[in-house]
Write a protein that holds these residues in place. Structure first.
Motif, PDB file in Angstrom:
ATOM      1  N   CYS A 411       0.859  -1.186   0.000  1.00 29.85           N
ATOM      2  CA  CYS A 411       0.000   0.000   0.000  1.00 29.85           C
ATOM      3  C   CYS A 411       0.894   1.234   0.000  1.00 29.85           C
ATOM      4  CB  CYS A 411      -0.905  -0.003   1.228  1.00 29.85           C
ATOM      5  SG  CYS A 411      -2.013   1.424   1.328  1.00 29.85           S
ATOM      6  N   SER A 412       0.744   2.075  -1.011  1.00 24.56           N
ATOM      7  CA  SER A 412       1.574   3.272  -1.126  1.00 24.56           C
ATOM      8  C   SER A 412       1.041   4.387  -0.230  1.00 24.56           C
ATOM      9  CB  SER A 412       1.626   3.730  -2.585  1.00 24.56           C
ATOM     10  OG  SER A 412       0.322   3.916  -3.087  1.00 24.56           O
ATOM     11  N   ALA A 413       1.719   5.527  -0.250  1.00 25.52           N
ATOM     12  CA  ALA A 413       1.365   6.633   0.636  1.00 25.52           C
ATOM     13  C   ALA A 413      -0.019   7.198   0.339  1.00 25.52           C
ATOM     14  CB  ALA A 413       2.417   7.737   0.535  1.00 25.52           C
ATOM     15  N   ASP A 414      -0.522   7.006  -0.887  1.00 19.41           N
ATOM     16  CA  ASP A 414      -1.859   7.505  -1.221  1.00 19.41           C
ATOM     17  C   ASP A 414      -2.934   6.434  -1.037  1.00 19.41           C
ATOM     18  OD1 ASP A 414      -1.293   5.822  -3.294  1.00 19.41           O
ATOM     19  OD2 ASP A 414      -1.726   7.260  -4.898  1.00 19.41           O
ATOM     20  N   ARG A 415      -2.585   5.322  -0.366  1.00 17.75           N
ATOM     21  CA  ARG A 415      -3.479   4.206  -0.039  1.00 17.75           C
ATOM     22  C   ARG A 415      -3.932   3.423  -1.274  1.00 17.75           C
ATOM     23  NH1 ARG A 415      -7.721   5.077   4.704  1.00 17.75           N
ATOM     24  NH2 ARG A 415      -7.371   2.837   4.834  1.00 17.75           N
ATOM     25  N   THR A 416      -3.145   3.482  -2.336  1.00 19.31           N
ATOM     26  CA  THR A 416      -3.378   2.598  -3.472  1.00 19.31           C
ATOM     27  C   THR A 416      -2.784   1.234  -3.132  1.00 19.31           C
ATOM     28  OG1 THR A 416      -3.230   4.456  -4.998  1.00 19.31           O
ATOM     29  CG2 THR A 416      -3.031   2.249  -5.935  1.00 19.31           C
ATOM     30  N   VAL A 417      -3.569   0.179  -3.323  1.00 18.30           N
ATOM     31  CA  VAL A 417      -3.162  -1.154  -2.884  1.00 18.30           C
ATOM     32  C   VAL A 417      -3.038  -2.086  -4.080  1.00 18.30           C
ATOM     33  CG1 VAL A 417      -3.723  -3.112  -1.395  1.00 18.30           C
ATOM     34  CG2 VAL A 417      -4.396  -0.802  -0.718  1.00 18.30           C
ATOM     35  N   VAL A 418      -1.962  -2.870  -4.108  1.00 17.93           N
ATOM     36  CA  VAL A 418      -1.850  -3.996  -5.032  1.00 17.93           C
ATOM     37  C   VAL A 418      -1.446  -5.211  -4.210  1.00 17.93           C
ATOM     38  CG1 VAL A 418      -1.282  -2.675  -7.096  1.00 17.93           C
ATOM     39  CG2 VAL A 418       0.551  -3.421  -5.571  1.00 17.93           C
ATOM     40  N   GLY A 419      -1.770  -6.401  -4.728  1.00 18.33           N
ATOM     41  CA  GLY A 419      -1.394  -7.609  -4.009  1.00 18.33           C
ATOM     42  C   GLY A 419      -2.040  -8.834  -4.605  1.00 18.33           C
ATOM     43  N   ASP A 420      -1.797  -9.964  -3.970  1.00 15.49           N
ATOM     44  CA  ASP A 420      -2.421 -11.243  -4.308  1.00 15.49           C
ATOM     45  C   ASP A 420      -3.283 -11.644  -3.126  1.00 15.49           C
ATOM     46  OD1 ASP A 420      -1.599 -11.705  -6.831  1.00 15.49           O
ATOM     47  OD2 ASP A 420      -0.072 -13.193  -6.353  1.00 15.49           O
ATOM     48  N   SER A 421      -4.590 -11.441  -3.232  1.00 22.32           N
ATOM     49  CA  SER A 421      -5.458 -11.655  -2.075  1.00 22.32           C
ATOM     50  C   SER A 421      -6.156 -13.000  -2.071  1.00 22.32           C
ATOM     51  CB  SER A 421      -6.520 -10.547  -2.010  1.00 22.32           C
ATOM     52  OG  SER A 421      -7.323 -10.571  -3.178  1.00 22.32           O
ATOM     53  N   GLY A 422      -6.124 -13.739  -3.165  1.00 16.96           N
ATOM     54  CA  GLY A 422      -6.903 -14.964  -3.198  1.00 16.96           C
ATOM     55  C   GLY A 422      -6.266 -16.094  -3.962  1.00 16.96           C
ATOM     56  N   ARG A 423      -4.947 -16.218  -3.881  1.00 12.31           N
ATOM     57  CA  ARG A 423      -4.287 -17.271  -4.651  1.00 12.31           C
ATOM     58  C   ARG A 423      -3.999 -18.508  -3.810  1.00 12.31           C
ATOM     59  NH1 ARG A 423       0.827 -16.199  -8.566  1.00 12.31           N
ATOM     60  NH2 ARG A 423      -0.772 -14.863  -9.493  1.00 12.31           N
ATOM     61  N   PHE A 424      -3.425 -18.324  -2.618  1.00 13.46           N
ATOM     62  CA  PHE A 424      -2.996 -19.473  -1.827  1.00 13.46           C
ATOM     63  C   PHE A 424      -3.779 -19.558  -0.520  1.00 13.46           C
ATOM     64  CE2 PHE A 424       1.047 -18.456  -4.154  1.00 13.46           C
ATOM     65  CZ  PHE A 424       0.954 -19.529  -5.027  1.00 13.46           C
ATOM     66  N   ARG A 425      -4.476 -20.676  -0.335  1.00 12.65           N
ATOM     67  CA  ARG A 425      -5.126 -20.927   0.953  1.00 12.65           C
ATOM     68  C   ARG A 425      -4.052 -21.201   1.997  1.00 12.65           C
ATOM     69  NH1 ARG A 425      -8.730 -25.617   1.297  1.00 12.65           N
ATOM     70  NH2 ARG A 425      -9.822 -24.517   2.953  1.00 12.65           N
ATOM     71  N   PHE A 426      -4.282 -20.672   3.195  1.00  9.85           N
ATOM     72  CA  PHE A 426      -3.332 -20.861   4.289  1.00  9.85           C
ATOM     73  C   PHE A 426      -4.153 -21.113   5.542  1.00  9.85           C
ATOM     74  CE2 PHE A 426      -0.083 -19.091   7.352  1.00  9.85           C
ATOM     75  CZ  PHE A 426       0.815 -20.135   7.182  1.00  9.85           C
ATOM     76  N   LEU A 427      -4.098 -22.320   6.060  1.00 12.86           N
ATOM     77  CA  LEU A 427      -5.033 -22.757   7.087  1.00 12.86           C
ATOM     78  C   LEU A 427      -4.352 -22.925   8.441  1.00 12.86           C
ATOM     79  CD1 LEU A 427      -6.929 -25.439   4.980  1.00 12.86           C
ATOM     80  CD2 LEU A 427      -7.475 -23.018   5.276  1.00 12.86           C
ATOM     81  N   PRO A 428      -5.104 -22.810   9.532  1.00 10.05           N
ATOM     82  CA  PRO A 428      -4.537 -22.996  10.877  1.00 10.05           C
ATOM     83  C   PRO A 428      -4.329 -24.471  11.202  1.00 10.05           C
ATOM     84  CG  PRO A 428      -6.852 -22.435  11.036  1.00 10.05           C
ATOM     85  CD  PRO A 428      -6.500 -22.332   9.586  1.00 10.05           C
ATOM     86  N   ASP A 429      -3.421 -25.098  10.454  1.00 11.00           N
ATOM     87  CA  ASP A 429      -3.174 -26.530  10.622  1.00 11.00           C
ATOM     88  C   ASP A 429      -2.033 -26.823  11.592  1.00 11.00           C
ATOM     89  OD1 ASP A 429      -0.976 -25.739   9.165  1.00 11.00           O
ATOM     90  OD2 ASP A 429      -1.529 -26.826   7.342  1.00 11.00           O
ATOM     91  N   ARG A 430      -1.434 -25.753  12.164  1.00  9.84           N
ATOM     92  CA  ARG A 430      -0.380 -25.884  13.174  1.00  9.84           C
ATOM     93  C   ARG A 430       0.882 -26.547  12.627  1.00  9.84           C
ATOM     94  NH1 ARG A 430      -4.305 -27.461  18.378  1.00  9.84           N
ATOM     95  NH2 ARG A 430      -5.543 -25.548  18.230  1.00  9.84           N
ATOM     96  N   LYS A 431       1.096 -26.434  11.314  1.00  8.86           N
ATOM     97  CA  LYS A 431       2.290 -26.989  10.685  1.00  8.86           C
ATOM     98  C   LYS A 431       3.208 -25.843  10.266  1.00  8.86           C
ATOM     99  CE  LYS A 431      -0.232 -30.967   8.828  1.00  8.86           C
ATOM    100  NZ  LYS A 431      -0.674 -31.676   7.591  1.00  8.86           N
ATOM    101  N   PRO A 432       4.431 -25.770  10.809  1.00  8.13           N
ATOM    102  CA  PRO A 432       5.338 -24.682  10.425  1.00  8.13           C
ATOM    103  C   PRO A 432       5.814 -24.837   8.986  1.00  8.13           C
ATOM    104  CG  PRO A 432       6.467 -26.259  11.833  1.00  8.13           C
ATOM    105  CD  PRO A 432       5.026 -26.675  11.806  1.00  8.13           C
ATOM    106  N   CYS A 433       6.055 -23.711   8.326  1.00  7.82           N
ATOM    107  CA  CYS A 433       6.584 -23.738   6.964  1.00  7.82           C
ATOM    108  C   CYS A 433       7.393 -22.468   6.729  1.00  7.82           C
ATOM    109  CB  CYS A 433       5.466 -23.870   5.937  1.00  7.82           C
ATOM    110  SG  CYS A 433       4.324 -22.477   5.894  1.00  7.82           S
ATOM    111  N   SER A 434       8.170 -22.463   5.655  1.00  9.42           N
ATOM    112  CA  SER A 434       8.997 -21.307   5.326  1.00  9.42           C
ATOM    113  C   SER A 434       8.223 -20.336   4.444  1.00  9.42           C
ATOM    114  CB  SER A 434      10.262 -21.760   4.611  1.00  9.42           C
ATOM    115  OG  SER A 434       9.935 -22.410   3.390  1.00  9.42           O
ATOM    116  N   PHE A 435       8.651 -19.070   4.464  1.00 11.60           N
ATOM    117  CA  PHE A 435       8.058 -18.053   3.603  1.00 11.60           C
ATOM    118  C   PHE A 435       9.122 -17.011   3.277  1.00 11.60           C
ATOM    119  CE2 PHE A 435       7.858 -16.053   7.695  1.00 11.60           C
ATOM    120  CZ  PHE A 435       8.005 -14.696   7.443  1.00 11.60           C
ATOM    121  N   SER A 436       8.896 -16.267   2.195  1.00  9.20           N
ATOM    122  CA  SER A 436       9.774 -15.151   1.850  1.00  9.20           C
ATOM    123  C   SER A 436       8.976 -14.098   1.101  1.00  9.20           C
ATOM    124  CB  SER A 436      10.958 -15.622   0.996  1.00  9.20           C
ATOM    125  OG  SER A 436      10.515 -16.108  -0.257  1.00  9.20           O
TER     126      SER A 436
END
Length: 529
Positions: A411-436
């Protein structure tokens, strides 16, 4: 206090044949139930029939009880792996709702227009689930095919979906059509799986089922002699895993008080359940006094002597609430990142473990601007809500029908937002994983690009030239609340690597973690704001 189970009483049962289950059921993050263990767990592939009667004798503010089939291993807001109805306090009445949820966090539900007074009157109920039935897509009434909207969801204009507005449009073809006849035809279309219905706050909304050919399985729910509610299973949840290992009464993981309710004359899949004597069902925290560990906006996150995300004890995370925009309880736990801008190449990585999540909840992790974050919004104001100007990182986005999404954003200073909001499901399965997460200001022809990875899944998105020109300044890196109103998640991070820009000779200030006492909001039943 929880105080429910079997008793030789006759609130829901008749005086001639006493014996029932029930009592006082309190909302709590601590799971409580009194239920019959099922030898072989039932699933969405099994035909299920449940009936009985109940009596509601007391109803506290935001008090909720749930009755039906559920899985005893997890306790959440909408109950993990369940098929049950709930009595939900709404302006001193209990609104009856029906929910079902898979073992992989796909939730569905139906709000009914039935309101139950806490007067001790006896009410009958029945729900029947047929896993095999499918709609006949050729049977939609031509009048409804013409005048029902295809725009789905309760956020659409009431003029499109409201029953009275549908009647007005239908009069152009059938001037003598009555409201009663239209309603009968709408209910018939719902029974056939060709129309969908939603009720909330006195509004009755209808729309065409988007893909009726994908419906598979139907649930019929009836209270007293009220009109039955018909709910179809879409293909996605019908094919999802679910295991119901308990049948009975259970509480909800939500702030609030409680209610006193009793159930009797129970029949499960054609087999009457004898409650004239103690059935010796399994009780879990169903008769106990406790100090409630939870109320709305009671954040409890920071450094933690746990190892959910990493191998060794010591990580950051905890319980994080999604708050109203004007709630002064917003919070963060973050490092001073110095002075970074959207012109800098920025990246961070580590390990993440999503432990628990309630419906309508989220959190933010990454870079943000302290001054912008600390601004106190007025509810409904132009600048209210999330995200704030100058944010870059990861959000968890709840979607009841799906579970959660791992959603990188900028989100930039003028509140314009870009992103990926619905590609990868991420569930509370209590399994650790890596991210970057990696931001490259030189990619995308100099406009900038974000690339990311979560548990081996990769994605990217581009900034626009307008967003890049708007700029963004970041001076904190860490975990922060989202201000959109809702519930909580529990999540942890470890083995973090991230960029800061600080004078290496400068003295860093250590800020010890402190507990802030906030009185329990008794009058509002656990909701501070």
């Amino acid at each position: 206090m929880q105080d429910f189970g079997w008793s030789l009483s006759s609130h829901a049962a008749s005086a001639d044949t006493p014996g029932e289950i029930g009592g006082h059921v309190a909302n709590s993050r601590i799971q409580a139930y009194y239920a019959m263990p099922l030898g072989r767990p039932l699933t969405f592939n099994d035909r299920i029939s449940v009936s009985g009667q109940f009596a509601l004798t007391e109803l506290g503010k935001r008090g909720v009880s749930c009755f039906g089939l559920f899985n005893s291993s997890r306790h959440t807001w909408r109950v993990f792996s369940s098929m049950a109805f709930r009595l939900w306090e709404e302006e001193n009445y209990a609104q009856v709702m029906f929910d079902w949820m898979s073992a992989d966090w796909r939730g569905r539900g139906q709000e009914t227009a039935v309101l139950i007074a806490p007067d001790g009157a006896r009410h009958t109920f029945q729900f029947d689930y047929d896993p095999d039935v499918r709609p006949d897509c050729t049977r939609l009434d031509p009048l409804l095919a013409k005048h029902l909207t295809s725009e789905t969801g309760n956020g659409r204009p009431i003029e499109l979906q409201g029953e009275s507005f549908i009647l007005q449009r239908a009069h152009s073809d059938e001037p003598e059509l009555t409201a009663e006849d239209l309603h009968r035809r709408l209910v018939s279309a719902r029974e056939e799986g060709l129309a969908e219905y939603f009720h909330r706050h006195g509004q009755h909304r209808w729309w065409k089922t988007p893909h009726p050919e994908k419906n598979h399985g139907r649930l019929r729910f009836q209270l007293d002699q009220e009109e039955p509610y018909i709910m179809w299973f879409d293909e996605e949840i019908r094919s999802s895993p679910a295991e119901f290992d308990r049948f009975g009464l259970f509480n909800i993981c939500r702030y609030g008080t409680g209610q006193t309710v009793y159930f009797s004359n129970l029949i499960l899949n054609g087999q009457p359940i004898d409650l004239s004597q103690d059935p010796h069902w399994m009780g879990h925290n169903n008769r106990c006094s406790l100090v409630e560990p939870d109320f709305h906006s009671m954040n409890n996150f920071g450094w933690s002597q746990t190892n959910w995300a990493g191998d060794a004890p010591g990580e950051m995370g905890g319980l994080i609430w999604r708050l109203e925009p004007d709630d002064p309880g917003f919070a963060y736990y973050a490092d001073d990142a110095g002075a970074l801008t959207i012109e800098d190449p920025i990246e961070f990585s580590g390990r993440i473990c999503f432990v628990d999540g309630m419906t309508d909840a989220s959190m933010f992790f990454g870079y943000f601007n302290h001054e912008e974050f600390m601004h106190l919004h007025e509810e409904g104001g132009k600048s209210a809500g999330f995200p704030h100007p100058s944010m870059m990182g990861i959000t968890l986005n709840d979607a009841t029908a799906i579970g959660y999404y791992f959603a990188p954003m900028l989100c930039s200073a003028d509140r314009t937002v870009v992103g990926d909001s619905g590609r990868f499901r991420f569930l509370p399965d209590r399994k650790p994983c890596s991210f970057s997460f990696r931001y490259d200001p030189h990619a995308n022809h100099g406009a900038g690009q974000v690339s990311y990875e979560i548990d081996g899944n990769t994605g990217s998105f581009d900034l626009t030239s307008e967003q890049r020109n708007a700029g963004a300044c970041f001076d904190r890196f860490g975990l922060a609340t989202v201000r959109q109103g809702g519930n909580s998640v529990e999540i942890y991070f470890d083995d973090l690597n991230y960029l800061v820009r600080r004078d290496t000779e400068a003295h860093r200030t250590f800020h010890p973690q402190v507990l802030i006492e906030r009185p329990y909001p008794v009058e509002s039943a656990g909701r501070l704001h």
